[in-house]
Design a protein around this motif. Structure first.
Motif, PDB file in Angstrom:
ATOM      1  N   HIS A  77       4.367  -0.988  -9.142  1.00 52.37           N
ATOM      2  CA  HIS A  77       3.358  -1.774  -9.853  1.00 52.37           C
ATOM      3  C   HIS A  77       2.293  -2.206  -8.846  1.00 52.37           C
ATOM      4  O   HIS A  77       2.615  -2.751  -7.803  1.00 52.37           O
ATOM      5  N   ILE A  78       1.036  -1.950  -9.189  1.00 53.49           N
ATOM      6  CA  ILE A  78      -0.060  -2.304  -8.280  1.00 53.49           C
ATOM      7  C   ILE A  78      -1.120  -3.128  -9.009  1.00 53.49           C
ATOM      8  O   ILE A  78      -1.224  -3.098 -10.237  1.00 53.49           O
ATOM      9  N   GLY A  79      -1.896  -3.851  -8.188  1.00 58.51           N
ATOM     10  CA  GLY A  79      -3.007  -4.636  -8.727  1.00 58.51           C
ATOM     11  C   GLY A  79      -4.322  -3.994  -8.328  1.00 58.51           C
ATOM     12  O   GLY A  79      -4.346  -2.913  -7.726  1.00 58.51           O
ATOM     13  N   GLN A  80      -5.401  -4.667  -8.659  1.00 58.27           N
ATOM     14  CA  GLN A  80      -6.727  -4.124  -8.375  1.00 58.27           C
ATOM     15  C   GLN A  80      -7.043  -4.147  -6.879  1.00 58.27           C
ATOM     16  O   GLN A  80      -7.924  -3.426  -6.419  1.00 58.27           O
ATOM     17  N   VAL A  98       8.927  -1.174  -7.697  1.00 58.07           N
ATOM     18  CA  VAL A  98       8.535  -1.897  -6.474  1.00 58.07           C
ATOM     19  C   VAL A  98       7.087  -2.357  -6.605  1.00 58.07           C
ATOM     20  O   VAL A  98       6.206  -1.583  -6.978  1.00 58.07           O
ATOM     21  N   ASN A  99       6.835  -3.624  -6.286  1.00 58.02           N
ATOM     22  CA  ASN A  99       5.479  -4.167  -6.312  1.00 58.02           C
ATOM     23  C   ASN A  99       4.741  -3.804  -5.031  1.00 58.02           C
ATOM     24  O   ASN A  99       5.246  -4.039  -3.927  1.00 58.02           O
ATOM     25  N   ASP A 100       3.561  -3.247  -5.175  1.00 60.62           N
ATOM     26  CA  ASP A 100       2.609  -3.011  -4.067  1.00 60.62           C
ATOM     27  C   ASP A 100       3.004  -1.970  -3.017  1.00 60.62           C
ATOM     28  O   ASP A 100       2.156  -1.225  -2.557  1.00 60.62           O
ATOM     29  N   ASP A 101       4.251  -2.015  -2.588  1.00 56.14           N
ATOM     30  CA  ASP A 101       4.664  -1.301  -1.373  1.00 56.14           C
ATOM     31  C   ASP A 101       5.079   0.150  -1.712  1.00 56.14           C
ATOM     32  O   ASP A 101       6.258   0.443  -1.933  1.00 56.14           O
TER      33      ASP A 101
END
Ligand code: TZP
Ligand code: MG
Length: 217
Positions: free
Chosen positions: A91-94, A75-78
């Protein structure tokens, strides 16, 4: 997760949300799996994306398809959603929650982090990232707030400096340039539109899968 097992999973990493698809997302995902993707990320964001209960319902539907085919579901971000549905990773970003705090919350689930500089990569590794997402490698119009195109130089830099962490490239990757990304030292490629906008998601995934498998090192 074991880095060598993860490197296998990263080979053809399909990322998608409902607004990346011209057809039913469940159908696109099913075809992509049939074509040979190795990992899936649910990335429901940007203009026209589903929210709340609708987002949750689509996540559950796509997760069920992945489970039927033994494709891990990221899951992206959440993070809340990932925990609620017991996803295989995030998966996370800065700009997202700090890597260390995400690692604490998700235990030993897969944790991917987007990194753009040596300092970001070292910090992410120290905080428990399992893999790095690097990009945009090539120009892309899929992510409106993408950082400047970085080409293959950062992949090469990390490898030349002996970094063994699994790496996946992202941004503008397609059947024509995927092998360049692998040659530069990536373990795999992640794509959105090369599969989600293809006339046949099956054929696009099969071609990309062939390109990445040919680069077994
Ligand atoms: N992060 C960097 S580029 C990008 C993301 C999510 C979008 C990639 O989409 P596409 O269609 O594969 O270029
Ligand atoms: Mg993010």
């Amino acid at each position: 997760m074991n880095p060598n097992k993860l490197k296998e999973l990263l080979k053809l990493y399909f990322i998608m949300g409902s607004n990346n698809c011209f057809e039913n997302p469940a159908h696109v995902l099913t075809e992509a799996i049939r074509g040979g993707i190795s990992l899936f990320q649910f990335r429901e964001k940007g203009e026209g994306c589903l929210l709340d209960g609708n987002k949750y319902a689509l996540a559950k539907e796509l997760q069920r398809i992945c489970r039927e085919h033994d494709i891990p579901f990221i899951v992206n971000d959440d993070i809340d959603l990932a925990l609620a549905i017991d996803a295989d990773g995030v998966h996370i970003g800065q700009e997202d929650e700090h890597v260390l705090s995400v690692r604490k919350r998700i235990g030993d689930k897969i944790l991917g982090v987007s990194v753009h500089t040596w300092a970001e990569a070292m910090a992410a590794k120290a905080a428990g990232a399992d893999y790095f997402g690097l990009g945009p490698i090539f120009p892309t119009s899929t992510k409106k707030d993408a950082k400047p195109v970085q080409g293959l130089s950062f992949i090469r830099e990390l490898r030349n400096k002996g970094i063994q962490t699994p790496i996946v490239g992202i941004g503008g990757i397609n059947q024509e340039n995927a092998s360049m990304v692998m040659e530069a030292g990536a373990d795999g490629v992640s794509v959105i539109t090369a599969i989600s906008h293809a006339e046949s998601a099956f054929k696009a995934a099969a071609e990309l899968s062939k390109q990445t498998q040919d680069h077994d090192r």
